[in-house]
Design an enzyme around this catalytic site. Structure first.
Site, PDB file in Angstrom:
ATOM      1  CB  THR A   1      -2.038   2.942  -4.083  1.00  0.00           C
ATOM      2  OG1 THR A   1      -2.393   4.194  -3.497  1.00  0.00           O
ATOM      3  CG2 THR A   1      -1.980   3.106  -5.602  1.00  0.00           C
ATOM      4  N   GLY A   2      -5.015   3.189  -3.218  1.00  0.00           N
ATOM      5  CA  GLY A   2      -6.269   3.848  -3.557  1.00  0.00           C
ATOM      6  C   GLY A   2      -6.044   5.064  -4.431  1.00  0.00           C
TER       7      GLY A   2
ATOM      8  CG  ASP B   1      -1.693   7.830   0.692  1.00  0.00           C
ATOM      9  OD1 ASP B   1      -1.219   8.960   0.898  1.00  0.00           O
ATOM     10  OD2 ASP B   1      -2.031   7.434  -0.434  1.00  0.00           O
TER      11      ASP B   1
ATOM     12  CG  ASP C   1      -2.255   2.374   6.467  1.00  0.00           C
ATOM     13  OD1 ASP C   1      -2.402   2.138   5.242  1.00  0.00           O
ATOM     14  OD2 ASP C   1      -2.609   3.449   6.994  1.00  0.00           O
TER      15      ASP C   1
ATOM     16  CG  ASP D   1      -1.633   1.251   1.491  1.00  0.00           C
ATOM     17  OD1 ASP D   1      -2.296   1.744   0.559  1.00  0.00           O
ATOM     18  OD2 ASP D   1      -1.523   1.793   2.619  1.00  0.00           O
TER      19      ASP D   1
ATOM     20  CE  LYS E   1      -5.314  -0.495  -1.709  1.00  0.00           C
ATOM     21  NZ  LYS E   1      -4.412   0.057  -0.685  1.00  0.00           N
TER      22      LYS E   1
ATOM     23  CG  ASN F   1      -7.715   1.314   1.239  1.00  0.00           C
ATOM     24  OD1 ASN F   1      -7.057   1.277   2.281  1.00  0.00           O
ATOM     25  ND2 ASN F   1      -7.342   2.024   0.195  1.00  0.00           N
TER      26      ASN F   1
END
Length: 287
Positions: free
Chosen positions: A41-42, A9, A235, A7, A212, A238
């Protein structure tokens, strides 16, 4: 391990939104040993790729929670857009509860309010204690506007009139948790949508197949890699879908407690090069 999914962020990025030298070095060491690293990632490809480029990290990227998947060179490998009917429903529900949202598409990000979009970004930086001054937030914001990456529109319904438009994700913001809860509850019964979050003050709304975990599973299958040979590091909420599927799940030291409880290992925080630590510990055992 044959694949590592990371991931961005709160994970790969520190609170200054940078990929540290230590994290980049560990990724390259894993790659040198034949392990494929993929970012999950988002974020949009635009922002994710720019941050990775600064750190000289060259990897494929699962963007927008799996709605947009890119190769090392940026070529789009797959997309999973939200259908028009579901998008109209999202628009109505968010407006009903006075929740500001932005729409991530293959044409960029759309918002209906420049002032509100800027204020949301300032509020998020302040609430998350990110290492950004308000002047920096404004500078980045207007850079995105000037480049055409962030656009403004009178009505979101007009997006559906655009040629070849694909709506990848709706990102909703509110510092009133009840409003977000109400939006999530109303959208929960739509079997075509998947609603999660990457922070305490947002909702990330995707097509149900843009997760994901689903994207990572497909990524591994295409390389004939079993999920038991995949490590995932994250973390937030998502990330749960990929952490559940990975053979080795790693939570950041700064992860949400629910995420920590479900993972096999807990590494250091994103400000202490937790990704590098997790990779180095894994390499001791598996390589």
């Amino acid at each position: 391990m044959k694949i590592i999914a990371i991931d961005m962020d709160g994970t790969l990025l520190n609170s200054a939104e940078q990929v540290t030298y230590e994290n980049a070095k560990a990724i390259k060491r894993a790659q040198a040993k034949g392990i494929e690293v993929v970012i999950a990632t988002g974020r949009t490809y635009y922002t994710a790729a720019n941050l990775l480029k600064k750190a000289k990290v060259n990897v494929p990227i699962i963007c927008l929670n799996g709605a947009d998947v890119r190769a090392h060179d940026g070529e789009q490998l797959a997309s999973v857009p939200i259908d028009s009917e579901s998008f109209i429903k999202i628009d109505k529900v968010c407006k009903k509860h006075d929740v500001h949202f932005e729409v991530c598409t293959n044409h960029g990000i759309y918002s209906i309010s420049e002032d509100r979009s800027l204020q949301v970004r300032i509020d998020i930086v302040q609430s998350e204690n990110l290492d950004f001054a308000e002047s920096q937030v404004k500078e980045h914001f207007y850079e995105h506007v000037a480049s055409g990456y962030l656009k403004f529109i009178e009505s979101f319904n007009k997006i559906l009139e655009f040629t070849n438009i694909e709506i990848y994700k709706v990102l909703a913001f509110s510092f009133e948790k009840e409003k977000l809860s109400n939006v999530k509850a109303e959208l929960a019964n739509d079997e075509n949508l998947y609603v999660t979050s990457s922070g305490r003050n947002n909702l990330e709304i995707n097509h149900v197949n843009a997760q994901k975990g689903i994207a990572l599973e497909k990524f591994a299958a295409e390389r004939e890699v079993a999920m038991k040979d995949v490590m995932a590091i994250g973390d937030n909420f998502n990330d749960i879908s990929m952490l559940k599927k990975a053979g080795r799940s790693v939570a950041m030291g700064n992860a949400e407690e629910e995420v920590k409880k479900m993972c096999d290992f807990i590494t250091k925080t994103n400000n202490d090069h937790g990704v590098a630590y997790a990779i180095e510990e894994m390499l001791k055992e598996y390589v």
